[in-house]
Motif scaffolding. Structure first.
Motif, mmCIF file in Angstrom:
data_model
loop_
_atom_site.group_PDB
_atom_site.id
_atom_site.type_symbol
_atom_site.label_atom_id
_atom_site.label_comp_id
_atom_site.label_asym_id
_atom_site.label_seq_id
_atom_site.Cartn_x
_atom_site.Cartn_y
_atom_site.Cartn_z
ATOM 1 N N UNK A 217 44.278 -95.714 39.104
ATOM 2 C CA UNK A 217 45.020 -96.808 38.476
ATOM 3 C C UNK A 217 45.519 -97.792 39.533
ATOM 4 N N UNK A 218 45.787 -98.998 39.092
ATOM 5 C CA UNK A 218 46.320 -100.014 39.995
ATOM 6 C C UNK A 218 47.281 -100.902 39.215
ATOM 7 N N UNK A 219 48.053 -101.672 39.943
ATOM 8 C CA UNK A 219 48.835 -102.703 39.295
ATOM 9 C C UNK A 219 50.330 -102.493 39.345
ATOM 10 N N UNK A 220 51.030 -103.613 39.394
ATOM 11 C CA UNK A 220 52.481 -103.623 39.428
ATOM 12 C C UNK A 220 53.019 -104.211 38.131
ATOM 13 N N UNK A 221 54.229 -103.866 37.852
ATOM 14 C CA UNK A 221 54.923 -104.311 36.655
ATOM 15 C C UNK A 221 54.827 -105.822 36.432
ATOM 16 N N UNK A 222 55.019 -106.583 37.476
ATOM 17 C CA UNK A 222 55.050 -108.029 37.320
ATOM 18 C C UNK A 222 54.003 -108.739 38.167
ATOM 19 N N UNK B 205 57.143 -98.857 38.406
ATOM 20 C CA UNK B 205 57.484 -99.080 36.995
ATOM 21 C C UNK B 205 56.642 -98.195 36.081
ATOM 22 N N UNK B 206 57.251 -97.780 34.966
ATOM 23 C CA UNK B 206 56.501 -96.990 33.985
ATOM 24 C C UNK B 206 55.413 -97.822 33.317
ATOM 25 N N UNK B 207 55.407 -99.106 33.581
ATOM 26 C CA UNK B 207 54.324 -99.945 33.058
ATOM 27 C C UNK B 207 52.970 -99.396 33.502
ATOM 28 N N UNK B 208 52.927 -98.776 34.660
ATOM 29 C CA UNK B 208 51.666 -98.206 35.169
ATOM 30 C C UNK B 208 51.065 -97.217 34.184
#
Lengths: 358, 358, 358, 358
Positions: free
Chosen positions: B13-18, B126-129
């Protein structure tokens, strides 16, 4: 598949309960570490059977022999193979269960998975395999000592007898003073009494091992999957008979409010600390420099000295009779195993973290 | 490092909340699987914010877009990249905490580990992940359906309100009938009431998600380290805010006697079953064909709408004020995340097990 | 499975030639690295089609977009996802080969392995995938610059036209001065002439890319399996159309005597050097601080503008006609790909080596 | 780190030339395989020193002992540890090089990487380690026999003496008929003569081992990084003294036109074949069912019986004198090593491929 643990400080164990030997290969131990063989042996002695009336009466010398990776007393950076030859192999003890599935053992699942099975003493599924982990964990501990990390496990519960004190109130130097490895003497005596009673009833009982890691620097852990506590959890759950893992506030944290649970940061004498430590020393999967602590739940040992109904490999009903020499409660001997696995996890993450920043 | 999970059914997985987007690459999904994009989206919708009064009011569309690995509706065996572009990026919401460490968040540990930190909404921590995990888990579920495995998670505890029934007495078809995702309506109402009260107090509360996996064939799990429950444990502990994991009898099993705890085998209509299931469907780290069930403990969300003392990146005392739109209790939205991680673990072990025997 | 490379500096690529996008996730790039997006784009421009008369005339913008892992211009230590959306997707170009197996392509083997296949432009087996490697390799190069490592690849052979000079006699600043990327202008002109002639004959031709790595510190490589040259070899062989790899003296070293081949050590101005460098900068699988150099052999591109006999998916005889816009010789565009893979290998081993000693 | 090879059929080797033992753990060998210990020993005998006048005169019994993973003659699916205790440990032979760096050995690089070094006989960098690979490879061969895969390696070049025949013209049953392991008797005699001459001159010479794999099913290989030939290349390059690898048309393919090089498919008796096989049985990194063949280049052995200038660990100039019993040419004994590594690669990919399709 599945017999290797760690990414940088990486171990592979092998061996069956009643085969020629068990052992471990450690790949990735940094070079230049002084390898104290006496220390490794002492750790193995803490795990070995026959230590007291509340552990199995089997006698296993468990002499560790280093075959490679050490030269003139120092690790060379190449794989360190440690082998423990099996001595007390009473295979005949197991003839009576060769074609039966013992309840709550791994007999049935190994048979289903592999089609063949070394039934002697549980074969590969025997807790004897953990001796190899303890040997490897001892090497990890030698490394951790160099970087100021100290690991202390102890028995905090046997059956319904629970130590009520927080770990911060305990004196870990007393853990080895009694045969159940509980640093609170009064509670220890009750635990010993209970185990002894259970043993006399030809039964077994579960328990909890608690573990405290002090001195871990901030920054260890590799989110989002290889979080420090996630790997600690996996490592603990991979130990025989473990049914649960919790760290910091654990299952009790569930009932707390956020305003109670949050650990407030404070700058104390130029050092960042938290006023409370419900986080258990880990935030977002990364160590924050506070004490790491966790609990590991062990079920009662499956081998009981009673007759139990079961089936054989042909699917016919049969009776399994308890025989041999087994532990009435696994936790006293599990203490060094929990410490060993904790040491392996911390050592691995310490090395992995060396490459986090430029 | 640390953002890849699984050995054969393998996700990164990749990516940040904002940041611009979050996403996942699935490598090792068997070719020929029908990829139902609507199903993936429905799973994401179960996790997304803004579903009800007891979840955060943030609006995130969470539209999953498959970039690769699917051709004419079928998986091709090549990596499946799924991306979710971030829409509701109110970065300015976070300016006030840019140089502060929020209590019990990952701000401090990320800063210590990496030296730099995307402070907007917790960035990577962030739990957005977990949206990326849910998307990947949906693909795993599509695969598991083909082999008859069914996974149901539900909320079994919020604060001190616990569902008293065993999972065998519950009707999982009712889990989605209420906003807290508890299949027992009466208990659900109490949970909702509690969360709502906590929310009004600008506080948060923890909970437990329970999960049941039915239809797993015997033989899954790769001892001695990659035991099925050890990986389930790691997978669950890697979810944000999780503090504990137990399977089968779990921590309660500690107080049981071996004679009570052992699950007796029986041949019922030519099928091997166990009369009880304290083993939780796993023995020696390998599935035995019975139901797998486990509990996952979530702490109260760290973001509260109250002022809290803390320090900033320079070590100075400061106050952190609660702002933004956050969940008063994480467990309702955690249900699909727990299911997703369970699906990923089972799919991985199913594929690994294909090579166990000649 | 198989789409991830590296242990610490770890990349996962995804995407098909004519799908929505191709891309890469980099996990393990150290935090704090300045990410120069222009540099990444420049590297991609060196690889992109349509650069000159001797490369394919396809136009692909190949704009790299960073979705995560970078904050305020710096790497954050979290996964960096880079995506390149496909623009010029003339799927209809490929309808004529939808059910045919093109000779010496991967059509047949993908069909056999996966049962399904994205036939458009070779799908996943297309060299288009290497754009993702070049993007990731550019990030690795940014890291290597910080530690003083420099990588230069160039075309040393096309068909039978071979550069006769040793790499030590070449001026790498001239590599980009001509369209074939050979730093010896005279030889370059002959190569260009040959490729042009081959192209006019609707045929293709092979070549060799040589690569030199300067500034690698001693100590990189993880024997006994992950030797530095073994990983370099794997990395190069994983590039489309590569048939061979040799380093240092290579295949020519076979005919040498030990007394000729051995590189004598010398202490020159307090620096250990070797008088010759048949070892190619690597001894026992570990870098010795001297230049690392190697050759990579590329076969002629399989797509030719001629009719070829073949079979279809039903096993019937058929004819495959050359169509579309393809490279008559792959090596000019392979130069940045070879450099990218070399950079990824060196960066990975550099980070791994941080944990070799206490 | 670096001492484990394979993802499913996974080996970890350990041991130094003059330590107590060398050995290997095999994790992931399918259960139920008949383990023929005599066969394992015979393979080791093909590799062991002292076989003929053209190999080293060192005597090493190389008795393999299986410590685990086999029960009643069958593999159990658990790790198989095989150990070979070192017998002929003349450590004193090596006192003279304890603090010197032998030219083109790994002495210097191990010292730089690890800071400590077992100088006796090269320690871990000794080719003695390959005995462990041969033992593991023998187990892989036992598995491959079951699925119809046959592997034959042979010496195709020594110095400038090259076998001119294609492998298709050779009779592999004759490979073991002569001491150089070249199936063409006339060429073999010339090679033997050359090696003997080189040996008398106290020098060494390089060579090429060729290898042919028949019976591999289509579908093996895991693109884009773990292509079948990329792993074969890595596996071969990880063998001591290897400088190059090429498969199929290899470096010669560079000078061919696409129209010459392309292998046309044909349906022959309901079986897909290619008319030519420049692809070497691998297309797009996946086996196509045709013969796999490749060449492995070995440099001349670094230990020569002559005085050579060098430096010591303090950086002072010194002389290294040739001593001990060493091979004048490594390729005859390398034949079983190449076969072993090939067997390990094919077995691994065979098992990995079991999960490619639903």
């Amino acid at each position: 598949m599945g017999n290797t643990y760690g990414k940088k400080f990486c171990i592979t164990t092998f061996g069956e309960s009643h085969g020629k030997a068990i052992g471990v290969t450690i790949d990735g131990c940094p070079a230049g570490l002084n390898i104290n063989e006496d220390f490794i042996q002492r750790e193995l002695d803490r795990r070995k059977p026959g230590q007291s009336k509340i552990t199995t009466q089997r006698k296993e010398g468990d002499r560790a022999e280093i075959l490679s990776g050490v030269f003139e007393g120092k690790s060379t950076g190449t794989p360190m193979a440690i082998v423990i030859f099996n001595e007390d192999q009473k295979s005949k003890d197991y003839a009576h269960i060769a074609d039966k599935f013992r309840p709550s053992h791994a007999d049935y699942t190994y048979q289903e998975k592999y089609g063949v099975r070394d039934y002697r003493g549980g074969g590969r599924s025997s807790a004897r395999e953990t001796a190899a982990r303890v040997a490897a964990g001892a090497v990890a501990k030698l490394f951790l000592k160099q970087i100021g990390v100290e690991i202390n496990a102890y028995v905090s519960q046997v059956g319904a007898i629970v130590i009520s004190k927080s770990y911060t109130e305990l004196d870990f130097s007393k853990t080895e003073d009694n045969i159940v490895r509980c640093p609170d003497e009064k509670v220890a005596n009750k635990m010993i009494e209970l185990i002894d009673e259970v043993r006399k009833n030809q039964d077994t009982i579960g328990g909890v091992v608690s573990c405290v890691i002090k001195g871990t620097p901030a920054g260890l852990g590799e989110p989002v999957f290889d979080k420090l506590h996630a790997e600690l959890g996996k490592a603990m759950l991979s130990i025989n008979a473990v049914k649960g893992f919790e760290y910091g506030s654990g299952f009790k944290g569930v009932s707390m409010l956020g305003s109670q649970h949050n650990d407030l940061f404070e700058n104390k004498d130029e050092k960042v600390i938290t006023r409370t430590n419900h986080s258990g020393g880990i935030q977002g999967g990364i160590s924050n420099g506070q004490d790491i602590y966790f609990n590991v739940a062990f079920k009662p040992v499956a081998t009981i000295m009673q007759d139990q109904e079961s089936i054989d490999v042909h699917g016919n009903a049969t009776t399994v009779s308890g025989k041999g020499r087994h532990d009435p409660c696994v936790v006293p001997r599990a203490v060094p195993i929990v410490e060993a696995m904790a040491a392996l996890v911390i050592a691995d993450f310490y090395l992995l973290n060396k490459a986090s920043k430029i």
